[in-house]
Design an enzyme around this catalytic site. Structure first.
Site, short mmCIF file in Angstrom:
data_model
loop_
_atom_site.label_atom_id
_atom_site.label_comp_id
_atom_site.label_asym_id
_atom_site.label_seq_id
_atom_site.Cartn_x
_atom_site.Cartn_y
_atom_site.Cartn_z
N HIS A 92 52.19 48.65 53.50
CA HIS A 92 51.00 47.90 53.07
C HIS A 92 51.24 46.42 53.32
O HIS A 92 52.30 45.89 52.98
CB HIS A 92 50.72 48.13 51.58
N ASP A 125 39.57 51.29 41.10
CA ASP A 125 40.00 50.05 41.78
C ASP A 125 38.87 49.48 42.63
O ASP A 125 38.67 48.28 42.69
CB ASP A 125 41.23 50.29 42.64
N ARG A 182 36.13 41.73 40.39
CA ARG A 182 37.07 40.59 40.44
C ARG A 182 36.64 39.59 41.51
O ARG A 182 36.76 38.38 41.32
CB ARG A 182 38.49 41.10 40.75
N SER A 206 46.16 46.93 41.70
CA SER A 206 45.13 47.31 42.68
C SER A 206 45.77 47.91 43.94
O SER A 206 45.32 48.95 44.45
CB SER A 206 44.32 46.05 43.03
N LYS A 247 46.48 52.55 44.71
CA LYS A 247 45.99 53.25 45.91
C LYS A 247 47.15 53.84 46.70
O LYS A 247 47.10 54.97 47.16
CB LYS A 247 45.20 52.26 46.80
N1 URA Z 1 44.36 43.94 48.18
C1 URA Z 1 43.99 44.86 47.27
O1 URA Z 1 43.84 46.04 47.57
N2 URA Z 1 43.79 44.46 46.00
C2 URA Z 1 43.95 43.17 45.60
O2 URA Z 1 43.78 42.88 44.44
C3 URA Z 1 44.33 42.22 46.57
C4 URA Z 1 44.54 42.64 47.87
#
Ligand code: URA
Length: 438
Positions: free
Chosen positions: A83, A162, A169, A184, A188
């Site tokens: 990621h 999320d 947010r 967040s 995932k």
């Molecule tokens: N990427 C995400 O998936 N969530 C965040 O809060 C910031 C970057």
């Protein structure tokens, strides 16, 4: 009894929430019994007062359990993903996923779209004619099993709380909070059924995290949460003051990624991709040490196995695999102009933030999640700091469609590339490696 405002008040006053508080709140938000305004108030209290590690881990688990978990038990290889916290010209996933698969890993990669100035892997892949990013879970797992990797978009069943919370947010000034970002991202990734995960935490002008201190804290938090959930997790802190590679813009970045898989790209893009892929092998116990891992990745590239996996993934997802030989099958912009150096010297700086903004106004990015994008526009042949340049040499090539947008992009690009009469050293690419063995 669960009373949402008592939990908001507790966090507002700087107290520590229990796992039960957090789980009840997130389940309520997911089911609709907690309205947006109460979730926004709690997010702001978390933004202002922070969270302990235990609270962050509980938030991650609670969000993960609002959806289904990907069942990867049937895959015979170690399951691993990467990621990135997002950057300008960051096309690493397109090269890394097939290379990691060619080295024996299974890579079920669920990626995002670009938002703001940072690009998104899905937008890049969708510039390949026919490529589908919306596979069903069964199709996704089949492609991972048969090809070794698959890259798709977020599914409706994976950590749905999320998606809802991120949207909230985004409009309530609560995105740049380390516990909220950690939960967040990790909810995932942890729902993907992984054995291991490598995190590329970007630092600099073109990244969420502007300083190494912030990036280090975010990386440590994410690594700890992943480890607490029984996964093997590592992180690299990498430079996002400058764009990654020589292209920025969706189809142009696919072109550079394929050229990289053809073994034609040297420099920062390849160096970072190779390091991150090697980290995946190490985290999965598929290499004895970093040198062994780097060599395996180099072999996967040199043998053409990485490109072959990419071709198979494109084909399996409905895209035209001929793009791997004929890059002109990718969309191209009607107007192409070259911007050149006015004096000889060394490239001292390339401002990722200015370049990201310019590509966005050209139409290559979006300001709202529902905006469409122009895959063809962007910059290519972009120079990189430390490189020698002669007067009249190419600084970058601008690919555009619309003259108004082109004018605005040109204004944003003024001063984006700086040439120095004195020799300049290439900037540090990797600031820190956080791997289990240290
Ligand atoms: N990427 C995400 O998936 N969530 C965040 O809060 C910031 C970057």
């Amino acid at each position: 009894m669960f009373v949402p405002q008592w939990i908001i008040e507790k966090k507002r006053d700087g107290e520590t929430l229990t796992a039960e508080d957090i789980t009840a709140f997130i389940q309520g938000y997911h089911s609709g019994s907690v309205p947006d305004y109460q979730m926004a108030a709690l997010a702001m209290a978390i933004y202002l007062k922070g969270m302990t590690f235990e609270e962050t881990a509980a938030l991650t688990e609670a969000m993960m359990h609002t959806g289904a978990l990907l069942d990867t038990a049937g895959l015979s290889r170690p399951v691993c993903d990467k990621h990135s916290t997002g950057g300008i010209g960051d096309k690493v996933s397109l090269i890394l996923a097939p290379l990691a698969a060619a080295c024996g890993l299974a890579v079920p990669m669920i990626s995002g779209r670009g938002l703001g100035i940072t690009g998104g892997t899905l937008d890049k892949l969708e510039s390949i004619p026919g490529y589908r990013t919306d596979l069903s879970e069964a199709e996704f797992l089949r492609v991972v099993d048969e090809v070794g990797c698959s890259i798709i978009g977020q599914t409706a069943t994976l950590a749905p709380a999320d998606k809802k919370l991120y949207g909230l947010r985004d409009v309530t000034g609560t995105v740049p909070s380390i516990p909220l970002i950690t939960a967040s991202i990790m909810c995932k990734k942890m729902a993907e059924g992984l054995d291991a995960l490598v995190l590329d935490v970007k630092v600099g002008r073109g990244a969420f995290m502007k300083t190494p201190e912030q990036a280090r804290e975010l990386a440590r938090n994410m690594v700890r949460v992943g480890e607490a959930m029984g996964k093997s997790v590592g992180a690299l802190l990498t430079n996002m003051d400058i764009p990654l590679g020589h292209t920025v813009g969706n189809a142009l970045e696919v072109r550079e990624s394929i050229e990289c898989l053809q073994g034609k790209v040297k420099g920062p893009l390849w160096d970072i991709t190779r390091e991150l892929t090697a980290a995946m092998l190490l985290l999965c116990g598929r290499a004895s040490d970093r040198d062994d891992a780097l060599e395996q990745v180099q072999n996967a590239l040199d043998s053409g196995r990485g490109l072959e996996v990419f071709r198979k993934m494109v084909e399996a997802q409905g895209g035209n695999p001929a793009v791997c030989e004929d890059l002109d099958l990718l969309p191209a912009a009607p107007t192409i102009e070259t911007v050149t150096a006015e004096a000889s010297g060394w490239i001292a700086d390339v401002d990722a933030d200015k370049i990201g903004r310019a590509v966005l106004v050209l139409g290559g990015g979006r300001t709202k999640a529902e905006d469409g994008i122009d895959h063809a526009v962007g910059l290519s042949e972009l120079v990189t700091p430390g490189q020698r340049i002669e007067k009249g040499g190419t600084l970058y090539v601008l690919h555009s469609r619309d003259s108004d947008r082109r004018g605005e992009a040109r204004r944003l690009l003024e001063g984006a590339v700086t040439v120095s009469p004195d020799a300049v050293e290439a900037p540090t690419l990797i600031f820190e490696r956080m791997m289990p063995e240290g």
